[in-house]
Write a protein that holds these residues in place. Structure first.
Motif, PDB file in Angstrom:
ATOM      1  N   THR A  61       0.830  -1.203   0.000  1.00  0.00           N
ATOM      2  CA  THR A  61       0.000   0.000   0.000  1.00  0.00           C
ATOM      3  C   THR A  61       0.867   1.256   0.000  1.00  0.00           C
ATOM      4  O   THR A  61       0.600   2.215  -0.751  1.00  0.00           O
ATOM      5  CB  THR A  61      -0.936   0.005   1.219  1.00  0.00           C
ATOM      6  OG1 THR A  61      -1.815  -1.119   1.124  1.00  0.00           O
ATOM      7  CG2 THR A  61      -1.761   1.286   1.271  1.00  0.00           C
ATOM      8  N   ILE A  62       1.904   1.256   0.815  1.00  0.00           N
ATOM      9  CA  ILE A  62       2.816   2.409   0.849  1.00  0.00           C
ATOM     10  C   ILE A  62       3.449   2.622  -0.525  1.00  0.00           C
ATOM     11  O   ILE A  62       3.510   3.743  -1.035  1.00  0.00           O
ATOM     12  CB  ILE A  62       3.881   2.207   1.936  1.00  0.00           C
ATOM     13  CG1 ILE A  62       3.233   2.283   3.325  1.00  0.00           C
ATOM     14  CG2 ILE A  62       5.002   3.241   1.809  1.00  0.00           C
ATOM     15  CD1 ILE A  62       4.143   1.837   4.451  1.00  0.00           C
ATOM     16  N   SER A  79      10.397   2.101   8.338  1.00  0.00           N
ATOM     17  CA  SER A  79       9.820   0.820   8.751  1.00  0.00           C
ATOM     18  C   SER A  79      10.436   0.437  10.091  1.00  0.00           C
ATOM     19  O   SER A  79      11.650   0.261  10.195  1.00  0.00           O
ATOM     20  CB  SER A  79      10.110  -0.263   7.706  1.00  0.00           C
ATOM     21  OG  SER A  79       9.444   0.019   6.498  1.00  0.00           O
ATOM     22  N   PHE A  80       9.582   0.336  11.090  1.00  0.00           N
ATOM     23  CA  PHE A  80      10.063   0.040  12.437  1.00  0.00           C
ATOM     24  C   PHE A  80      10.031  -1.465  12.689  1.00  0.00           C
ATOM     25  O   PHE A  80       8.978  -2.091  12.617  1.00  0.00           O
ATOM     26  CB  PHE A  80       9.217   0.785  13.469  1.00  0.00           C
ATOM     27  CG  PHE A  80       9.398   2.276  13.420  1.00  0.00           C
ATOM     28  CD1 PHE A  80      10.488   2.870  14.026  1.00  0.00           C
ATOM     29  CD2 PHE A  80       8.488   3.076  12.754  1.00  0.00           C
ATOM     30  CE1 PHE A  80      10.669   4.245  13.978  1.00  0.00           C
ATOM     31  CE2 PHE A  80       8.654   4.448  12.693  1.00  0.00           C
ATOM     32  CZ  PHE A  80       9.752   5.036  13.310  1.00  0.00           C
ATOM     33  N   SER A  95      10.433   6.655  17.515  1.00  0.00           N
ATOM     34  CA  SER A  95       9.481   7.269  16.589  1.00  0.00           C
ATOM     35  C   SER A  95       9.668   8.777  16.532  1.00  0.00           C
ATOM     36  O   SER A  95       9.539   9.390  15.461  1.00  0.00           O
ATOM     37  CB  SER A  95       8.044   6.941  17.016  1.00  0.00           C
ATOM     38  OG  SER A  95       7.774   5.565  16.877  1.00  0.00           O
ATOM     39  N   MET A  96       9.964   9.376  17.672  1.00  0.00           N
ATOM     40  CA  MET A  96      10.167  10.825  17.696  1.00  0.00           C
ATOM     41  C   MET A  96      11.337  11.236  16.804  1.00  0.00           C
ATOM     42  O   MET A  96      11.310  12.317  16.198  1.00  0.00           O
ATOM     43  CB  MET A  96      10.416  11.290  19.132  1.00  0.00           C
ATOM     44  CG  MET A  96       9.200  11.196  20.035  1.00  0.00           C
ATOM     45  SD  MET A  96       9.602  11.704  21.734  1.00  0.00           S
ATOM     46  CE  MET A  96       8.006  11.547  22.534  1.00  0.00           C
ATOM     47  N   ILE A 115       6.019   8.681   6.447  1.00  0.00           N
ATOM     48  CA  ILE A 115       5.220   7.464   6.483  1.00  0.00           C
ATOM     49  C   ILE A 115       5.883   6.489   7.445  1.00  0.00           C
ATOM     50  O   ILE A 115       7.058   6.138   7.276  1.00  0.00           O
ATOM     51  CB  ILE A 115       5.090   6.831   5.082  1.00  0.00           C
ATOM     52  CG1 ILE A 115       4.311   7.761   4.146  1.00  0.00           C
ATOM     53  CG2 ILE A 115       4.381   5.493   5.163  1.00  0.00           C
ATOM     54  CD1 ILE A 115       5.161   8.689   3.351  1.00  0.00           C
ATOM     55  N   HIS A 116       5.128   6.065   8.454  1.00  0.00           N
ATOM     56  CA  HIS A 116       5.652   5.126   9.446  1.00  0.00           C
ATOM     57  C   HIS A 116       4.970   3.767   9.268  1.00  0.00           C
ATOM     58  O   HIS A 116       3.765   3.628   9.497  1.00  0.00           O
ATOM     59  CB  HIS A 116       5.404   5.646  10.859  1.00  0.00           C
ATOM     60  CG  HIS A 116       6.286   6.791  11.221  1.00  0.00           C
ATOM     61  ND1 HIS A 116       6.377   7.285  12.514  1.00  0.00           N
ATOM     62  CD2 HIS A 116       7.137   7.539  10.481  1.00  0.00           C
ATOM     63  CE1 HIS A 116       7.240   8.294  12.530  1.00  0.00           C
ATOM     64  NE2 HIS A 116       7.701   8.463  11.314  1.00  0.00           N
ATOM     65  N   ASN A 117       5.765   2.801   8.840  1.00  0.00           N
ATOM     66  CA  ASN A 117       5.300   1.424   8.708  1.00  0.00           C
ATOM     67  C   ASN A 117       5.480   0.760  10.080  1.00  0.00           C
ATOM     68  O   ASN A 117       6.569   0.371  10.447  1.00  0.00           O
ATOM     69  CB  ASN A 117       6.126   0.713   7.637  1.00  0.00           C
ATOM     70  CG  ASN A 117       5.630  -0.685   7.347  1.00  0.00           C
ATOM     71  OD1 ASN A 117       4.878  -1.274   8.107  1.00  0.00           O
ATOM     72  ND2 ASN A 117       6.070  -1.237   6.222  1.00  0.00           N
TER      73      ASN A 117
END
Length: 297
Positions: free
Chosen positions: A77-78, A94-95, A111-112, A123-125
């Motif tokens: 999707t990304i 991507s985490f 994340s910060m 965009i954070h996966n």
């Protein structure tokens, strides 16, 4: 065909949210492959135009979070939604499983570090929401791996409540500083997930996507859905709602995600910086210089 309203799939903390009652499949939003590609291309153009305006305006940023169970289609999707968007204005993170360094900090630290600059889409996966999903389903991760003080982990329900509060306050802080948070839960059915996992096993070209742990995690399907129910209930707000997107059809899912992003960008009051008459006159004078340089070549 009637297009669904994206607000029907969003939850802002008001009313009753029930993940069990939400569809994982809706009527197709496209006629055929060509129609799907045409719609997606048009949304690409609209998003790219708005993102360029955001970059020039320089006051807003946007964090786009994707959460889902395994094989729901986050990566695809990304890739599909953001292809064709100016890469200068987009960053993708991507985490994975936290590193030793990341575990030496609080649960939101990593994340910060990956938040966007003004003018960017980040965009954070996966995201800090993993801390009230996989960690909640498997509390041993918290108790044995995250090294919190013992007095902080005696009451696990309190831990989750405090993490919901931390997340909600942080997203409010981002909003107050001009950074919008757009959160997607890609809602895939257990049957469709089974199909996709088997495809990854049967197709050698997809074996790299398959992890044995995915099969083990399916045993906790109910627990994960309960965790999603709780996190939406506790972290959906008016300025940062959750969008629960039916994910059994990947094309529908991608069109819906792109539509939400377009709608959220459209609501921002953004303009290209205005040029003053003096600035415009000065730039006009440079045309002669450019032409002279061309002639000299």
């Amino acid at each position: 065909m009637a297009k669904p309203e994206m607000k029907d799939f969003s939850f802002d903390g008001n009313g009753n949210f029930s993940i069990k009652k939400l569809p994982t499949k809706i009527e197709d939003l496209y006629v055929d492959e060509a129609d799907y590609l045409a719609q997606l291309s048009e949304l690409h153009k609209k998003i790219d135009k708005l993102q360029s305006r955001m970059y020039a305006h320089g006051r807003y940023g946007m964090v786009i979070i994707f959460q889902a169970l395994d094989a729901a289609g986050k990566d695809g999707t990304i890739k599909a939604v953001f292809s064709g968007i100016n890469p200068a204005g987009i960053v993708v993170h991507s985490f994975k499983r936290p590193s030793a360094e990341e575990l030496d900090h609080d649960f939101m630290w990593r994340s910060m570090l990956k938040m966007p600059q003004r003018g960017q889409l980040a965009i954070h996966n996966r995201s800090y929401y993993e801390e009230v999903l996989v960690v909640k389903v498997h509390p041993s991760i918290l108790l044995e791996g995250q090294r919190l003080p013992e007095e902080q982990t005696k009451n696990l329900e309190k831990v989750w409540e405090e993490r919901y509060d931390s997340i909600k306050h942080y997203e409010k802080h981002l909003h107050q500083n001009g950074f919008e948070v757009v959160k997607f839960f890609l809602n895939v059915s257990k049957k469709e997930q089974s199909k996709r996992l088997i495809e990854r096993i049967e197709d050698p070209d997809k074996n790299w996507k398959f992890e044995e742990q995915d099969v083990k995690e399916r045993e906790f399907w109910k627990e994960y859905h309960e965790a999603y129910q709780e996190l939406v209930d506790h972290t959906a707000t008016e300025h940062s709602p959750w969008y629960v997107i039916p994910a059994d059809d990947k094309k529908n899912m991608r069109l819906m995600v792109a539509q939400v992003i377009h709608e959220r960008l459209s609501k921002l009051k953004m303009e290209y910086p205005a040029s003053s008459p003096e600035r415009h006159e000065f730039l006009q004078s440079l045309i002669a210089t450019i032409k002279k340089q061309e002639a000299e070549d």
